[in-house]
Design a protein around this motif. Sequence first.
Motif, PDB file in Angstrom:
ATOM      1  N   MET A   1       0.838  -1.175   0.000  1.00 31.56           N
ATOM      2  CA  MET A   1       0.000   0.000   0.000  1.00 31.56           C
ATOM      3  C   MET A   1       0.886   1.242   0.000  1.00 31.56           C
ATOM      4  O   MET A   1       1.890   1.310   0.680  1.00 31.56           O
ATOM      5  CB  MET A   1      -0.904   0.034   1.224  1.00 31.56           C
ATOM      6  N   LYS A   2       0.453   2.220  -0.787  1.00 37.52           N
ATOM      7  CA  LYS A   2       1.173   3.484  -0.864  1.00 37.52           C
ATOM      8  C   LYS A   2       0.606   4.435   0.190  1.00 37.52           C
ATOM      9  O   LYS A   2      -0.597   4.663   0.250  1.00 37.52           O
ATOM     10  CB  LYS A   2       1.016   4.086  -2.271  1.00 37.52           C
ATOM     11  N   VAL A   3       1.493   4.985   1.026  1.00 38.22           N
ATOM     12  CA  VAL A   3       1.105   5.934   2.064  1.00 38.22           C
ATOM     13  C   VAL A   3       1.708   7.295   1.706  1.00 38.22           C
ATOM     14  O   VAL A   3       2.924   7.423   1.601  1.00 38.22           O
ATOM     15  CB  VAL A   3       1.582   5.483   3.464  1.00 38.22           C
ATOM     16  N   PHE A   4       0.847   8.283   1.509  1.00 40.40           N
ATOM     17  CA  PHE A   4       1.295   9.639   1.218  1.00 40.40           C
ATOM     18  C   PHE A   4       1.281  10.434   2.517  1.00 40.40           C
ATOM     19  O   PHE A   4       0.236  10.564   3.153  1.00 40.40           O
ATOM     20  CB  PHE A   4       0.370  10.312   0.192  1.00 40.40           C
ATOM     21  N   THR A   5       2.445  10.955   2.905  1.00 48.47           N
ATOM     22  CA  THR A   5       2.535  11.712   4.152  1.00 48.47           C
ATOM     23  C   THR A   5       2.783  13.200   3.922  1.00 48.47           C
ATOM     24  O   THR A   5       2.628  13.988   4.849  1.00 48.47           O
ATOM     25  CB  THR A   5       3.643  11.149   5.066  1.00 48.47           C
ATOM     26  N   THR A   6       3.170  13.564   2.705  1.00 48.43           N
ATOM     27  CA  THR A   6       3.409  14.976   2.394  1.00 48.43           C
ATOM     28  C   THR A   6       2.732  15.341   1.079  1.00 48.43           C
ATOM     29  O   THR A   6       2.496  14.475   0.222  1.00 48.43           O
ATOM     30  CB  THR A   6       4.918  15.291   2.251  1.00 48.43           C
ATOM     31  N   VAL A   7       2.448  16.614   0.912  1.00 46.55           N
ATOM     32  CA  VAL A   7       1.881  17.100  -0.342  1.00 46.55           C
ATOM     33  C   VAL A   7       2.878  16.885  -1.475  1.00 46.55           C
ATOM     34  O   VAL A   7       2.484  16.569  -2.600  1.00 46.55           O
ATOM     35  CB  VAL A   7       1.471  18.585  -0.208  1.00 46.55           C
ATOM     36  N   GLU A   8       4.153  16.996  -1.182  1.00 48.25           N
ATOM     37  CA  GLU A   8       5.182  16.787  -2.213  1.00 48.25           C
ATOM     38  C   GLU A   8       5.119  15.358  -2.768  1.00 48.25           C
ATOM     39  O   GLU A   8       5.286  15.142  -3.977  1.00 48.25           O
ATOM     40  CB  GLU A   8       6.582  17.086  -1.651  1.00 48.25           C
ATOM     41  N   GLU A   9       4.879  14.380  -1.902  1.00 51.53           N
ATOM     42  CA  GLU A   9       4.738  12.984  -2.362  1.00 51.53           C
ATOM     43  C   GLU A   9       3.512  12.834  -3.259  1.00 51.53           C
ATOM     44  O   GLU A   9       3.553  12.124  -4.263  1.00 51.53           O
ATOM     45  CB  GLU A   9       4.607  12.033  -1.173  1.00 51.53           C
ATOM     46  N   VAL A  10       2.439  13.526  -2.899  1.00 51.72           N
ATOM     47  CA  VAL A  10       1.215  13.487  -3.697  1.00 51.72           C
ATOM     48  C   VAL A  10       1.475  14.080  -5.077  1.00 51.72           C
ATOM     49  O   VAL A  10       1.124  13.488  -6.100  1.00 51.72           O
ATOM     50  CB  VAL A  10       0.066  14.218  -2.978  1.00 51.72           C
ATOM     51  N   VAL A  11       2.099  15.245  -5.120  1.00 46.10           N
ATOM     52  CA  VAL A  11       2.398  15.914  -6.388  1.00 46.10           C
ATOM     53  C   VAL A  11       3.282  15.025  -7.267  1.00 46.10           C
ATOM     54  O   VAL A  11       3.056  14.899  -8.473  1.00 46.10           O
ATOM     55  CB  VAL A  11       3.050  17.294  -6.144  1.00 46.10           C
ATOM     56  N   ALA A  12       4.255  14.351  -6.665  1.00 49.45           N
ATOM     57  CA  ALA A  12       5.154  13.478  -7.423  1.00 49.45           C
ATOM     58  C   ALA A  12       4.427  12.271  -8.015  1.00 49.45           C
ATOM     59  O   ALA A  12       4.876  11.701  -9.011  1.00 49.45           O
ATOM     60  CB  ALA A  12       6.311  13.005  -6.534  1.00 49.45           C
ATOM     61  N   ALA A  13       3.307  11.885  -7.428  1.00 50.87           N
ATOM     62  CA  ALA A  13       2.557  10.713  -7.905  1.00 50.87           C
ATOM     63  C   ALA A  13       1.507  11.059  -8.958  1.00 50.87           C
ATOM     64  O   ALA A  13       0.817  10.155  -9.456  1.00 50.87           O
ATOM     65  CB  ALA A  13       1.889  10.013  -6.730  1.00 50.87           C
ATOM     66  N   ALA A  14       1.396  12.335  -9.313  1.00 47.11           N
ATOM     67  CA  ALA A  14       0.393  12.732 -10.310  1.00 47.11           C
ATOM     68  C   ALA A  14       0.588  11.938 -11.591  1.00 47.11           C
ATOM     69  O   ALA A  14       1.719  11.657 -12.013  1.00 47.11           O
ATOM     70  CB  ALA A  14       0.506  14.228 -10.595  1.00 47.11           C
ATOM     71  N   ASN A  15      -0.538  11.538 -12.186  1.00 49.21           N
ATOM     72  CA  ASN A  15      -0.546  10.825 -13.463  1.00 49.21           C
ATOM     73  C   ASN A  15       0.168   9.479 -13.417  1.00 49.21           C
ATOM     74  O   ASN A  15       0.816   9.088 -14.383  1.00 49.21           O
ATOM     75  CB  ASN A  15       0.014  11.720 -14.575  1.00 49.21           C
ATOM     76  N   THR A  16       0.046   8.782 -12.292  1.00 51.00           N
ATOM     77  CA  THR A  16       0.633   7.445 -12.169  1.00 51.00           C
ATOM     78  C   THR A  16      -0.414   6.464 -11.653  1.00 51.00           C
ATOM     79  O   THR A  16      -1.364   6.842 -10.973  1.00 51.00           O
ATOM     80  CB  THR A  16       1.830   7.408 -11.193  1.00 51.00           C
ATOM     81  N   GLU A  17      -0.220   5.185 -11.993  1.00 52.28           N
ATOM     82  CA  GLU A  17      -1.082   4.144 -11.443  1.00 52.28           C
ATOM     83  C   GLU A  17      -0.607   3.835 -10.029  1.00 52.28           C
ATOM     84  O   GLU A  17       0.596   3.678  -9.788  1.00 52.28           O
ATOM     85  CB  GLU A  17      -1.031   2.883 -12.297  1.00 52.28           C
ATOM     86  N   LEU A  18      -1.552   3.740  -9.104  1.00 54.39           N
ATOM     87  CA  LEU A  18      -1.217   3.482  -7.703  1.00 54.39           C
ATOM     88  C   LEU A  18      -1.288   2.002  -7.352  1.00 54.39           C
ATOM     89  O   LEU A  18      -0.682   1.568  -6.387  1.00 54.39           O
ATOM     90  CB  LEU A  18      -2.133   4.291  -6.784  1.00 54.39           C
ATOM     91  N   GLY A  19      -2.046   1.224  -8.111  1.00 53.49           N
ATOM     92  CA  GLY A  19      -2.111  -0.208  -7.860  1.00 53.49           C
ATOM     93  C   GLY A  19      -3.519  -0.750  -7.889  1.00 53.49           C
ATOM     94  O   GLY A  19      -4.468  -0.061  -8.256  1.00 53.49           O
ATOM     95  N   SER A  20      -3.642  -2.027  -7.476  1.00 50.83           N
ATOM     96  CA  SER A  20      -4.919  -2.738  -7.482  1.00 50.83           C
ATOM     97  C   SER A  20      -5.189  -3.340  -6.117  1.00 50.83           C
ATOM     98  O   SER A  20      -4.263  -3.727  -5.396  1.00 50.83           O
ATOM     99  CB  SER A  20      -4.902  -3.849  -8.529  1.00 50.83           C
ATOM    100  N   SER A  21      -6.467  -3.467  -5.795  1.00 42.49           N
ATOM    101  CA  SER A  21      -6.894  -4.092  -4.548  1.00 42.49           C
ATOM    102  C   SER A  21      -6.901  -5.611  -4.701  1.00 42.49           C
ATOM    103  O   SER A  21      -6.669  -6.152  -5.793  1.00 42.49           O
ATOM    104  CB  SER A  21      -8.308  -3.619  -4.186  1.00 42.49           C
ATOM    105  N   ASP A  22      -7.234  -6.276  -3.610  1.00 39.46           N
ATOM    106  CA  ASP A  22      -7.501  -7.709  -3.660  1.00 39.46           C
ATOM    107  C   ASP A  22      -8.826  -7.927  -4.367  1.00 39.46           C
ATOM    108  O   ASP A  22      -9.673  -7.030  -4.437  1.00 39.46           O
ATOM    109  CB  ASP A  22      -7.589  -8.299  -2.246  1.00 39.46           C
ATOM    110  N   TRP A  23      -9.040  -9.137  -4.863  1.00 36.08           N
ATOM    111  CA  TRP A  23     -10.330  -9.518  -5.424  1.00 36.08           C
ATOM    112  C   TRP A  23     -11.291  -9.799  -4.274  1.00 36.08           C
ATOM    113  O   TRP A  23     -10.900 -10.393  -3.271  1.00 36.08           O
ATOM    114  CB  TRP A  23     -10.199 -10.772  -6.278  1.00 36.08           C
ATOM    115  N   ILE A  24     -12.536  -9.381  -4.421  1.00 34.56           N
ATOM    116  CA  ILE A  24     -13.590  -9.739  -3.458  1.00 34.56           C
ATOM    117  C   ILE A  24     -14.764 -10.336  -4.228  1.00 34.56           C
ATOM    118  O   ILE A  24     -14.997  -9.978  -5.381  1.00 34.56           O
ATOM    119  CB  ILE A  24     -14.062  -8.545  -2.603  1.00 34.56           C
ATOM    120  N   THR A  25     -15.475 -11.229  -3.575  1.00 33.67           N
ATOM    121  CA  THR A  25     -16.658 -11.837  -4.180  1.00 33.67           C
ATOM    122  C   THR A  25     -17.900 -11.064  -3.743  1.00 33.67           C
ATOM    123  O   THR A  25     -18.083 -10.787  -2.557  1.00 33.67           O
ATOM    124  CB  THR A  25     -16.774 -13.311  -3.755  1.00 33.67           C
ATOM    125  N   ILE A  26     -18.722 -10.735  -4.708  1.00 34.82           N
ATOM    126  CA  ILE A  26     -19.985 -10.054  -4.419  1.00 34.82           C
ATOM    127  C   ILE A  26     -21.035 -11.136  -4.179  1.00 34.82           C
ATOM    128  O   ILE A  26     -21.389 -11.878  -5.092  1.00 34.82           O
ATOM    129  CB  ILE A  26     -20.409  -9.134  -5.583  1.00 34.82           C
TER     130      ILE A  26
END
Length: 150
Positions: A1-26
Amino acid sequence: MKVFTTVEEVVAAANTELGSSDWITIDQRRVDQFADATGDHQWIHVDVERAKTGPFGGTIAHGYLTLALIPWLGSQIFTLRTPGAKLNYGLNKVRFPAPVLVGAKIRLTVSMGEVAELPTGQQLTFQHVVEIDGQEKPACVAESVVLLLP
């Protein structure tokens, strides 16, 4: 999991894929609970026997249930622990290209879009795609907006 602790980290992640969750059954229980919570008891969602002869061969999840799972699934992918308040500002666009049949597995993939500087703080956009296991079309595609206040 990606944890953003500063605004600078957020800005650096602009326009990037952050990842996928686990699969869940509905499952039907979740669909029924959502129907009770919202008052939407349309037969396509809650009448298992009738839905067998319906257009999808069984019950399907509410589109808004799929949408409502985005924050929980997203919490498996990233969290904003930046200073200041974080406000859900809304949605720019939501579409439900394919139904989620009860018993199907879904997962969320999140990308961060633009990060814009506003007089009140930072405005973040996120692209959410809820995939259905084994299906070409996604269940939901949504763009959300979050405000980070100082």
